[in-house]
Design a protein around this motif. Structure first.
Motif, PDB file in Angstrom:
ATOM      1  N   LYS A   1      71.181  41.701 110.404  1.00 33.05           N
ATOM      2  CA  LYS A   1      70.841  42.422 109.158  1.00 33.05           C
ATOM      3  C   LYS A   1      71.215  43.903 109.247  1.00 33.05           C
ATOM      4  N   ALA A   2      72.425  44.163 109.745  1.00 31.27           N
ATOM      5  CA  ALA A   2      72.909  45.543 109.878  1.00 31.27           C
ATOM      6  C   ALA A   2      73.160  46.160 108.507  1.00 31.27           C
ATOM      7  N   GLN A   3      72.913  47.469 108.418  1.00 32.08           N
ATOM      8  CA  GLN A   3      73.250  48.234 107.211  1.00 32.08           C
ATOM      9  C   GLN A   3      74.240  49.351 107.533  1.00 32.08           C
ATOM     10  N   ILE A   4      74.054  49.978 108.681  1.00 27.59           N
ATOM     11  CA  ILE A   4      75.000  50.987 109.176  1.00 27.59           C
ATOM     12  C   ILE A   4      75.503  50.492 110.518  1.00 27.59           C
ATOM     13  N   VAL A   5      76.814  50.317 110.669  1.00 32.75           N
ATOM     14  CA  VAL A   5      77.347  49.828 111.938  1.00 32.75           C
ATOM     15  C   VAL A   5      78.194  50.910 112.586  1.00 32.75           C
ATOM     16  N   HIS A   6      77.952  51.128 113.862  1.00 32.68           N
ATOM     17  CA  HIS A   6      78.676  52.134 114.643  1.00 32.68           C
ATOM     18  C   HIS A   6      79.677  51.400 115.527  1.00 32.68           C
ATOM     19  N   ILE A   7      80.979  51.629 115.297  1.00 39.02           N
ATOM     20  CA  ILE A   7      82.006  50.911 116.054  1.00 39.02           C
ATOM     21  C   ILE A   7      83.095  51.862 116.534  1.00 39.02           C
ATOM     22  N   SER A   8      83.829  51.402 117.558  1.00 40.29           N
ATOM     23  CA  SER A   8      84.992  52.130 118.078  1.00 40.29           C
ATOM     24  C   SER A   8      86.193  51.186 118.016  1.00 40.29           C
ATOM     25  N   PRO A   9      86.803  51.039 116.843  1.00 37.99           N
ATOM     26  CA  PRO A   9      87.841  50.006 116.668  1.00 37.99           C
ATOM     27  C   PRO A   9      89.120  50.272 117.446  1.00 37.99           C
ATOM     28  N   ASN A  10      89.451  51.534 117.722  1.00 38.29           N
ATOM     29  CA  ASN A  10      90.723  51.813 118.385  1.00 38.29           C
ATOM     30  C   ASN A  10      90.658  51.703 119.897  1.00 38.29           C
ATOM     31  N   HIS A  11      89.477  51.884 120.456  1.00 42.33           N
ATOM     32  CA  HIS A  11      89.321  51.685 121.898  1.00 42.33           C
ATOM     33  C   HIS A  11      87.837  51.577 122.192  1.00 42.33           C
ATOM     34  N   HIS A  12      87.346  50.365 122.198  1.00 48.63           N
ATOM     35  CA  HIS A  12      85.909  50.148 122.382  1.00 48.63           C
ATOM     36  C   HIS A  12      85.482  50.542 123.790  1.00 48.63           C
ATOM     37  N   PHE A  13      84.328  51.200 123.859  1.00 51.18           N
ATOM     38  CA  PHE A  13      83.750  51.489 125.162  1.00 51.18           C
ATOM     39  C   PHE A  13      82.522  50.608 125.335  1.00 51.18           C
ATOM     40  N   PRO A  14      82.436  49.853 126.445  1.00 49.14           N
ATOM     41  CA  PRO A  14      83.247  49.978 127.656  1.00 49.14           C
ATOM     42  C   PRO A  14      84.330  48.911 127.824  1.00 49.14           C
ATOM     43  N   THR A  15      84.465  47.934 126.891  1.00 49.01           N
ATOM     44  CA  THR A  15      85.376  46.814 127.133  1.00 49.01           C
ATOM     45  C   THR A  15      86.842  47.178 126.984  1.00 49.01           C
TER      46      THR A  15
END
Length: 470
Positions: free
Chosen positions: A234-248
């Motif tokens: 039930k996310a409303q605000i999602v924080h992502i790193s699409p260009n280089h995810h940390f740590p994967t």
């Protein structure tokens, strides 16, 4: 009658008298409510002027050491709570500091920047120019979003390097992304569900929670976070790193990006925080476009920092708000002062606008390309070669090292620390659920490559021996 000896040492006589009286009051020589001599009698007895006495009394009264009664004179105030400490008094503070990290010779988890890579000569020259030519501007309070020159320079940089067409007033400059996250929570509302990728950057959980926001965690697959996971938590605000995810290290492909944008556009209360923190260091191929640049519905908040490209200690980050959120920010939060000094803002604006930032990024990209190649070559040539698998996508300043072993992550981490080698397993970055084991994060931006041979040998020995034998 009080009598003091005055010295001809350049200190005004009223100051000497003030110090004598204050010392006697704090030591208890002059008792609470004791009447002080009249100005005239005191002056006559010590061979000084009544003005000197009056000035000393005025200073003592302004600091609360004495008080006056109309037509009666001056009296010693009640200073029972004030004590004069002896010079050899030791101060004991009951403050519990976090435990210091154990010393290590090489830190595979350190993502700092080598000091010698900072462009000191250019930065110092621009700093001197700012001091000599921008003295008035440096002392003029900055607008809440940052000085116009810096925001314009950042906007031009984003246009040239990330294909983003933005108004400089959409940019908010702040002292670190942590401060900007706090502004975002206030802007969007702490009653929202803020979603963090799992595994992910654990400090985000602490920041959001500290502001009273509810944190939920969405598992990721080989393409990044999924719409199904966002709906599940039930996310409303999602924080992502699409260009280089940390740590994967995952780079989100185009089809998944459009799926996430579609999810955000389904309801009015959804937003995406796009963290683009080390996108400048994609070492091969073309940098992927930002979510912000392909978003046609004003749903993406873009975040970046100069901590990776310049140095973490400069503490300058920025966010780019969609137009509607930017207008709301200036309506509701413009009372906040900009947290970055004008001096650093003007210096950085010159550094960017005159092309030095572009040159620095190009130079550092080549430097990190060589360093990454050197680390990987040493890894393949080491005894560890047969017991590991490299997981990397030639982006950012870290990669994953998968070890072929049954030894649990914590044991590997603990026993290597005994050997003064620090390493972080991927499992440390999970916030819920079952963690992927035996994958370790290797940050190479600050590695001493001369010691890597020893490091890989120690890891190999650990894998070939039982933990209790080490």
């Amino acid at each position: 009658m009080l009598t003091y000896v005055f010295e001809n040492n350049g200190v005004p006589m009223y100051e000497q008298l003030y110090e004598y009286l204050k010392d006697d009051i704090t030591k208890g020589v002059l008792k609470t409510d004791e009447k002080l001599p009249s100005k005239r009698a005191f002056a006559r007895n010590n061979g000084i002027s009544t003005i000197t006495v009056q000035n000393a009394y005025n200073q003592l009264q302004s600091e609360g050491y004495i008080y006056s009664l109309s037509k009666k004179g001056y009296y010693v105030a009640n200073l029972c709570s004030i004590r004069k400490l002896r010079a050899d008094t030791k101060i004991s503070l009951d403050i519990k500091l976090p435990p210091a990290s154990a010393e290590c010779e090489i830190n595979l988890s350190n993502n700092n920047i080598k000091p010698e890579n900072f462009p000191f000569s250019v930065w110092s020259r621009l700093s001197r120019e700012v001091m000599s030519q921008k003295s008035r501007e440096v002392l003029t309070p900055s607008p809440t979003g940052g000085i116009p020159e810096l925001r314009s320079a950042i906007a031009e940089h984003l246009k040239a390097f990330r294909g983003m067409l933005i108004d400089p007033n959409q940019i908010i400059v702040g002292a670190g992304t942590e401060y900007l996250y706090g502004l975002l929570i206030q802007l969007l509302g702490s009653d929202r569900n803020f979603c963090i990728e799992n595994p992910g950057y654990k400090k985000l959980k602490s920041i959001y929670s500290q502001y009273g926001a509810n944190c939920v965690f969405a598992d990721i697959d080989r393409k990044g976070v999924t719409v199904q996971e966002l709906n599940r938590v039930k996310a409303q605000i999602v924080h992502i790193s699409p260009n280089h995810h940390f740590p994967t290290g995952i780079t989100m492909p185009a089809d998944r990006r459009y799926e996430i944008l579609g999810w955000a556009n389904e309801t009015t209360d959804r937003y995406i925080i796009e963290d683009d923190y080390d996108s400048e260091f994609r070492l091969s191929g073309k940098i992927h476009p930002t979510l912000f640049s392909i978003d046609g519905c004003e749903k993406v908040i873009y975040m970046n920092t100069f901590s990776k490209t310049l140095t973490p200690t400069i503490r300058i980050s920025y966010m780019v708000l969609p137009i509607e959120l930017a207008n709301r920010f200036y309506r509701e939060l413009s009372f906040y002062s900009c947290t970055v000094s004008n001096f650093e803002q003007y210096t950085l604006s010159l550094f960017i606008s005159r092309g030095y930032f572009e040159k620095h990024i190009n130079r550092m990209r080549l430097y990190y390309m060589r360093r990454r190649r050197e680390v990987i070559e040493q890894l393949y040539k080491s005894p560890l070669n047969d017991s590991m698998e490299l997981i990397e996508n030639e982006s950012g300043l870290h990669f994953l090292l998968k070890l072929k072993t049954d030894i649990d992550d914590e044991t590997i981490k603990r026993n290597l620390l005994v050997k003064k080698i620090r390493i972080s397993p991927l499992s440390d970055y999970y916030m819920s659920g079952t963690a992927v084991s035996h994958n370790f994060v290797i940050n190479y931006s600050c590695l001493d490559t001369k010691k890597l041979g020893k490091v890989f040998e120690q890891i190999n020995l650990l894998l070939k021996n039982q933990p209790h034998n080490l």
